[in-house]
Design a protein around this motif. Structure first.
Motif, PDB file in Angstrom:
ATOM      1  N   ILE A   1       0.835  -1.213   0.000  1.00  0.00           N
ATOM      2  CA  ILE A   1       0.000   0.000   0.000  1.00  0.00           C
ATOM      3  C   ILE A   1       0.865   1.256   0.000  1.00  0.00           C
ATOM      4  CG2 ILE A   1      -1.611   1.348   1.412  1.00  0.00           C
ATOM      5  CD1 ILE A   1      -2.805  -1.401   2.310  1.00  0.00           C
ATOM      6  N   VAL A   2       1.900   1.260   0.823  1.00  0.00           N
ATOM      7  CA  VAL A   2       2.799   2.424   0.877  1.00  0.00           C
ATOM      8  C   VAL A   2       3.483   2.639  -0.461  1.00  0.00           C
ATOM      9  CG1 VAL A   2       4.967   3.254   1.870  1.00  0.00           C
ATOM     10  CG2 VAL A   2       3.182   2.358   3.376  1.00  0.00           C
ATOM     11  N   SER A   3       3.888   1.556  -1.115  1.00  0.00           N
ATOM     12  CA  SER A   3       4.596   1.666  -2.397  1.00  0.00           C
ATOM     13  C   SER A   3       3.699   2.198  -3.516  1.00  0.00           C
ATOM     14  CB  SER A   3       5.163   0.304  -2.807  1.00  0.00           C
ATOM     15  OG  SER A   3       4.123  -0.603  -3.145  1.00  0.00           O
ATOM     16  N   LEU A   4       2.384   2.024  -3.365  1.00  0.00           N
ATOM     17  CA  LEU A   4       1.444   2.473  -4.400  1.00  0.00           C
ATOM     18  C   LEU A   4       1.122   3.964  -4.298  1.00  0.00           C
ATOM     19  CD1 LEU A   4      -1.093  -0.508  -4.285  1.00  0.00           C
ATOM     20  CD2 LEU A   4       0.482   0.018  -6.167  1.00  0.00           C
ATOM     21  N   GLY A   5       1.332   4.547  -3.129  1.00  0.00           N
ATOM     22  CA  GLY A   5       0.932   5.931  -2.909  1.00  0.00           C
ATOM     23  C   GLY A   5       2.005   6.945  -3.239  1.00  0.00           C
ATOM     24  N   ASP A   6       1.642   8.188  -3.067  1.00  0.00           N
ATOM     25  CA  ASP A   6       2.577   9.301  -3.243  1.00  0.00           C
ATOM     26  C   ASP A   6       3.647   9.213  -2.155  1.00  0.00           C
ATOM     27  OD1 ASP A   6       3.926  11.695  -3.361  1.00  0.00           O
ATOM     28  OD2 ASP A   6       2.132  12.958  -3.392  1.00  0.00           O
TER      29      ASP A   6
ATOM     30  N   ALA B   1       5.434  11.259  -0.800  1.00  0.00           N
ATOM     31  CA  ALA B   1       5.404  12.370   0.155  1.00  0.00           C
ATOM     32  C   ALA B   1       4.300  12.201   1.191  1.00  0.00           C
ATOM     33  CB  ALA B   1       5.210  13.688  -0.588  1.00  0.00           C
ATOM     34  N   GLU B   2       3.311  11.345   0.913  1.00  0.00           N
ATOM     35  CA  GLU B   2       2.166  11.225   1.821  1.00  0.00           C
ATOM     36  C   GLU B   2       1.833   9.794   2.234  1.00  0.00           C
ATOM     37  OE1 GLU B   2      -1.172  13.146   0.048  1.00  0.00           O
ATOM     38  OE2 GLU B   2      -0.365  15.166   0.343  1.00  0.00           O
ATOM     39  N   SER B   3       2.396   8.805   1.555  1.00  0.00           N
ATOM     40  CA  SER B   3       1.966   7.420   1.774  1.00  0.00           C
ATOM     41  C   SER B   3       2.282   6.894   3.169  1.00  0.00           C
ATOM     42  CB  SER B   3       2.594   6.499   0.725  1.00  0.00           C
ATOM     43  OG  SER B   3       4.010   6.551   0.799  1.00  0.00           O
ATOM     44  N   THR B   4       3.265   7.492   3.832  1.00  0.00           N
ATOM     45  CA  THR B   4       3.583   7.056   5.195  1.00  0.00           C
ATOM     46  C   THR B   4       3.074   8.042   6.231  1.00  0.00           C
ATOM     47  OG1 THR B   4       5.766   8.103   5.057  1.00  0.00           O
ATOM     48  CG2 THR B   4       5.635   5.766   4.484  1.00  0.00           C
TER      49      THR B   4
ATOM     50  N   LEU C   1       5.199   9.113   9.647  1.00  0.00           N
ATOM     51  CA  LEU C   1       5.794   8.089  10.511  1.00  0.00           C
ATOM     52  C   LEU C   1       6.941   7.354   9.833  1.00  0.00           C
ATOM     53  CD1 LEU C   1       2.570   6.436  12.044  1.00  0.00           C
ATOM     54  CD2 LEU C   1       3.975   8.284  12.984  1.00  0.00           C
ATOM     55  N   GLY C   2       7.230   7.731   8.588  1.00  0.00           N
ATOM     56  CA  GLY C   2       8.255   6.995   7.861  1.00  0.00           C
ATOM     57  C   GLY C   2       7.820   5.542   7.684  1.00  0.00           C
ATOM     58  N   TRP C   3       8.782   4.660   7.708  1.00  0.00           N
ATOM     59  CA  TRP C   3       8.445   3.244   7.524  1.00  0.00           C
ATOM     60  C   TRP C   3       7.823   2.627   8.769  1.00  0.00           C
ATOM     61  CZ3 TRP C   3       7.724   0.833   3.149  1.00  0.00           C
ATOM     62  CH2 TRP C   3       8.277   1.390   1.994  1.00  0.00           C
TER      63      TRP C   3
ATOM     64  N   GLN D   1     -11.904  18.913   2.516  1.00  0.00           N
ATOM     65  CA  GLN D   1     -10.606  19.117   3.159  1.00  0.00           C
ATOM     66  C   GLN D   1     -10.094  17.848   3.835  1.00  0.00           C
ATOM     67  OE1 GLN D   1     -11.635  22.663   5.543  1.00  0.00           O
ATOM     68  NE2 GLN D   1     -10.474  23.907   4.086  1.00  0.00           N
ATOM     69  N   ILE D   2     -10.274  16.735   3.115  1.00  0.00           N
ATOM     70  CA  ILE D   2      -9.694  15.470   3.550  1.00  0.00           C
ATOM     71  C   ILE D   2      -8.568  15.124   2.576  1.00  0.00           C
ATOM     72  CG2 ILE D   2     -11.763  14.588   4.677  1.00  0.00           C
ATOM     73  CD1 ILE D   2     -12.472  13.063   2.189  1.00  0.00           C
ATOM     74  N   HIS D   3      -7.647  14.306   3.004  1.00  0.00           N
ATOM     75  CA  HIS D   3      -6.478  13.994   2.184  1.00  0.00           C
ATOM     76  C   HIS D   3      -6.874  13.126   0.989  1.00  0.00           C
ATOM     77  CE1 HIS D   3      -3.629  15.782   4.981  1.00  0.00           C
ATOM     78  NE2 HIS D   3      -4.325  15.235   5.951  1.00  0.00           N
ATOM     79  N   HIS D   4      -6.552  13.620  -0.187  1.00  0.00           N
ATOM     80  CA  HIS D   4      -6.868  12.921  -1.432  1.00  0.00           C
ATOM     81  C   HIS D   4      -5.837  11.830  -1.694  1.00  0.00           C
ATOM     82  CE1 HIS D   4      -7.898  12.029  -5.517  1.00  0.00           C
ATOM     83  NE2 HIS D   4      -6.830  12.642  -6.035  1.00  0.00           N
ATOM     84  N   VAL D   5      -6.335  10.608  -1.930  1.00  0.00           N
ATOM     85  CA  VAL D   5      -5.455   9.489  -2.273  1.00  0.00           C
ATOM     86  C   VAL D   5      -5.937   8.940  -3.619  1.00  0.00           C
ATOM     87  CG1 VAL D   5      -4.494   7.275  -1.563  1.00  0.00           C
ATOM     88  CG2 VAL D   5      -5.194   8.941   0.183  1.00  0.00           C
ATOM     89  N   PRO D   6      -5.261   9.286  -4.709  1.00  0.00           N
ATOM     90  CA  PRO D   6      -5.702   8.843  -6.035  1.00  0.00           C
ATOM     91  C   PRO D   6      -5.807   7.318  -6.122  1.00  0.00           C
ATOM     92  CG  PRO D   6      -3.983  10.504  -6.225  1.00  0.00           C
ATOM     93  CD  PRO D   6      -4.049  10.117  -4.778  1.00  0.00           C
ATOM     94  N   GLY D   7      -6.874   6.844  -6.729  1.00  0.00           N
ATOM     95  CA  GLY D   7      -7.047   5.406  -6.949  1.00  0.00           C
ATOM     96  C   GLY D   7      -7.875   4.698  -5.902  1.00  0.00           C
TER      97      GLY D   7
END
Length: 361
Positions: free
Chosen positions: A149-154, A156-159, A173-175, A230-236
């Motif tokens: 899941i983290v690898s699929l996201g942006d 800058a924001e996936s973590t 939170l980083g990894w 004003q919620i965080h957009h996560v494409p896909g």
């Protein structure tokens, strides 16, 4: 699979409807429901033929269960998994990695639950897989899914970890986020599992939570709506609305057979899978804390077990007559339908509170 039909809309305009998430989500609901209705009776007959005595009933549980639930087959979660898998594969965009990551958790946890139920039935004892083995399996699947899941996201924001009621805060939170995500999935899975103790008790709150996350997935995946709220957009992530729709349809279909008096129990096959599915969707949509609100009934049941065990070990006294919490009310003399329906009402109230977080920021 059917999503690809929109490519032929220039030849047949009606096929353009397969572009729309709302249409495909509705299709997933109806498909999963139909699968449960068509195959449910056959699955139940097959389970009965393999389980002459049904699910083993705990001797230390409520006395009434030895009379009312003896002989009822378990592993009915197979029905739910079949409906979810068929509907998702049929209606979702299968090029979307989030769909496959969530399916990995759902089917992986379903497999663990199946193994647990199988051992209980064959050994004729309520103990299945060792608790440590089950947890290791759950965390292994969740960690793989978390990294995916983290690898699929942006990057800058996936973590990042989002918080309800706060529109701009995203704590990176980083990894370590992967470990947090795994904890959410495992926690949600086991929380639903603890709640599954009475006919219809767990499945309706799961359906309610899935309905909430159908909307959340759709909004988070839509740049216009996520910006407005004003919620965080996560494409896909919009494609997970189709998955959640499948979960709703399969859940309603299962409820038809699980309504009191239940013809079949979902077992760990269903409860571990559905809890894990909700946890995975909350991680992808960055609404992990909202899941704790929407699924507050599951949290309450889990906390009651933790409090009971801690109190008994520290003081030798029990806080509740029996844990999880629904058994406490059984011991107090509440009728099973009363407990179930009141818990459903609580689940609906918590769902409304969870939905309010989308606007109150």
């Amino acid at each position: 699979m059917l999503y690809l039909l929109y490519q032929f809309s220039d030849q047949l305009g009606a096929l353009n409807v397969f572009r729309y998430l709302t249409f495909r989500t509705g299709g997933a609901v109806m498909t999963a429901l139909l699968v449960a209705f068509v195959f449910g009776p056959r699955i139940i007959r097959w389970l009965r033929s393999r389980q002459s005595n049904g699910q083993p009933i705990r001797a230390d549980g409520p006395e009434s269960h030895l009379l009312t639930k003896q002989g009822t087959p378990t592993m009915g979660g197979v029905m739910i998994l079949l409906g979810v898998a068929v509907a998702t594969l049929l209606w979702a965009d299968l090029s979307n990695g989030y769909v496959w990551a969530v399916l990995l958790v759902t089917l992986g946890y379903g497999g663990l639950g199946f193994a647990d139920d199988f051992l209980k039935v064959t050994r004729r004892h309520h103990a299945g897989l060792p608790g440590s083995s089950k947890l290791i399996g759950q965390f292994a699947i969740a960690l793989i899914a978390g990294v995916w899941i983290v690898s699929l996201g942006d990057p800058a924001e996936s973590t990042g970890l989002a918080f309800p009621f706060l529109k701009d805060l995203l704590l990176d939170l980083g990894w370590f986020y992967v470990a947090f995500a795994a904890l959410v999935m495992v926690g949600a899975s086991n929380a639903v599992n603890l709640t599954d103790g009475l006919d219809g008790l767990a499945i309706v709150p799961v359906i309610i939570a899935a309905a909430v996350f159908t909307l959340i997935a759709y909004l988070v995946g839509n740049a216009v709506f996520s910006n407005y709220l004003q919620i965080h957009h996560v494409p896909g992530t919009g494609e997970l609305a189709v998955f959640c729709g499948a979960l709703i349809g399969a859940g309603i279909g299962f409820l038809w057979f699980n309504a009191p008096p239940a013809m079949v129990f979902m077992g760990d096959t269903g409860s571990l899978a559905m809890g894990g599915a909700l946890g995975a969707v909350s991680v992808v949509t960055k609404h992990e804390f909202v899941l704790a609100i929407v699924g507050g009934l599951f949290v309450l049941e889990t906390v009651s077990v933790i409090v009971q065990v801690a109190s008994f070990k520290l003081t030798g006294k029990r806080v509740f007559r029996m844990a999880p919490l629904h058994h406490h009310f059984e011991k107090k003399g509440w009728a099973e339908p009363t407990i179930v329906i009141r818990f459903w009402i609580i689940a609906m109230i918590l769902a409304l509170i969870g939905l309010s977080t989308l606007k109150l920021r």
